[in-house]
Design an enzyme around this catalytic site. Structure first.
Site, PDB file in Angstrom:
ATOM      1  CE1 TYR A  98      55.662  53.365  56.104  1.00  0.00           C
ATOM      2  CE2 TYR A  98      55.067  55.724  55.420  1.00  0.00           C
ATOM      3  CZ  TYR A  98      55.421  54.269  55.298  1.00  0.00           C
ATOM      4  OH  TYR A  98      55.988  54.232  53.933  1.00  0.00           O
ATOM      5  CE  LYS A 195      52.047  50.378  53.147  1.00  0.00           C
ATOM      6  NZ  LYS A 195      52.263  51.254  54.336  1.00  0.00           N
TER       7      LYS A 195
END
Ligand code: PLP
Length: 379
Positions: A98, A195
């Site tokens: 990420y 998320k």
């Protein structure tokens, strides 16, 4: 108890004062004490808050761990793990992380004297070769973003145990419903609960889960000493999200599998990256270590033109053009100019992330509407 039952009940008890079935949002910073130091387990909400405790217990249970700690964001959770490092310590990390994780490693902690080496963790030998006598930790994501590369967690954890270094796995993309890193030998699981765990794109949060008492004690000390904690309303929203995690993930995966197969069969489409496709490099390991391959897909249009990709992602009507992932609604984006825009173009290309790549977070809408929307937008 089974996962689906723990998702709804773990960490939570009817409120003892009213019987409220849902965990109240304890909007309080402090707690009354009977005598100095005599209290019901809570003294100040940075240190502990009952809504946060419920979420911490819930997430610990879902990951099959004994301790959970919640943070104001996924990166605040990541920061807490890095605060266990000292100058001269060394970390071996995945080379497909990420973007924000790469940024905190190289732009916040590297200048403070922590060393980082980035390797393809999908090849456990590369991890072994990168470990030095200064290495304290291996940090990996699987599946990765945006190419959904897969690392064999058990194989890497064996190397880590042999070398005496910690294994940290960011399980944000898979969620504990699809993959359980602690059972495969990881020491700490990291989440961006923003998320899939939150699941409704309405909260930013992070979490750490471990079964190691000493590690938990260190991390809980850092959580309280540094203070990057979430508020009780955010914890409540995340708890509401985890109750439906199993049913949401089933639908995310079912829709994604259909869309990936449809994309792969379409002549207007180039490469498709989805760990549930036999053509994917991580297919075999993913089939072994994940319950299902997840809800994220990346693909290229035939010819992989950047211009066409940018036009296509702007034409969808059900898929919203946006960063982030894991909500009930479908999202589409162009990683090279959006989520991965900060990575230098040469690095991006060298790692196989082409200028024409498109990433979708498949939501839980009707898959027929999603397929129609993609079909229209591809044109
Ligand atoms: C989003 C994300 C993070 C960072 O989480 P925030 O909640 O945005 O701070 C970390 N890892 C992965 C895999 C992510 O997708």
């Amino acid at each position: 108890m089974k996962f689906e039952t723990r998702a709804i009940h773990a960490g939570q008890h009817p409120d003892p004062s009213t019987g409220a079935v849902m965990t109240p949002v304890y909007l309080t910073s402090t707690y009354v004490q009977e005598a100095p130091g005599v209290h019901q387990g809570y003294e100040y909400s940075r240190t502990g808050n009952p809504t946060r405790s419920a979420l911490e217990g819930n997430l610990a249970s879902l990951e099959g761990g004994t301790h959970g700690l919640c943070f104001a964001s996924g990166l605040a959770a990541t920061d807490a793990v890095l605060k266990m490092m000292e100058p001269q310590d060394h970390v071996v990390a995945g080379n497909d992380l990420y973007g924000g994780t790469h940024r905190i490693f190289t732009q916040v902690y590297q200048p403070m004297g922590i060393g980082f080496d980035f390797v393809n963790t999908g090849d456990p030998d590369q991890v072994r070769d990168a470990i030095t006598d200064k290495t304290r930790m291996v940090w990996l994501e699987t599946p990765t973003n945006p190419l959904l590369r897969i690392t064999d967690i058990a194989a890497v954890s064996e190397i880590c145990r042999e070398k005496g270094v910690l294994l940290v796995v960011d399980n944000t993309f898979a969620t504990p419903y699809l993959q359980q890193p602690l059972a495969l030998g990881a020491d700490i699981v990291v989440h961006s609960v923003t998320k899939y765990l939150g699941g409704h794109s309405d909260v930013v949060g992070g979490a750490l889960i471990t079964s190691d008492d000493a590690l938990h004690e260190k991390l809980a000390f850092i959580q309280n000493a540094v203070g990057g904690v979430p508020g009780p309303l955010d914890c409540f929203l995340t708890l509401r999200g985890t109750k439906t995690l199993a049913v949401r993930m089933d639908r995310h995966c079912e829709n994604a599998a259909k869309i990936a197969a449809w994309l792969e069969a379409d002549s207007r489409i180039g490469q498709v990256f989805y760990p549930g496709l036999e053509s994917h490099s991580g297919f075999e390991v993913a089939s072994r270590q994940m319950r299902a391959p997840g809800g994220m897909i990346s693909f290229e249009l035939a010819g992989a033109s950047e211009d066409e990709a940018r036009k296509m992602v702007s034409r969808t009507k059900v898929f919203a053009l946006a960063e982030s992932l894991g909500g009930v609604e479908s999202l589409i984006e162009h990683p090279p100019s959006m989520t991965h825009g900060a990575i230098p173009v040469e690095t991006r290309r060298a790692e196989g992330l082409s200028d024409g790549l498109i990433r979708i977070s498949v939501g839980i809408e009707s898959v027929e509407d999603l397929l129609q929307d993609l079909d229209d937008a591809i044109g």
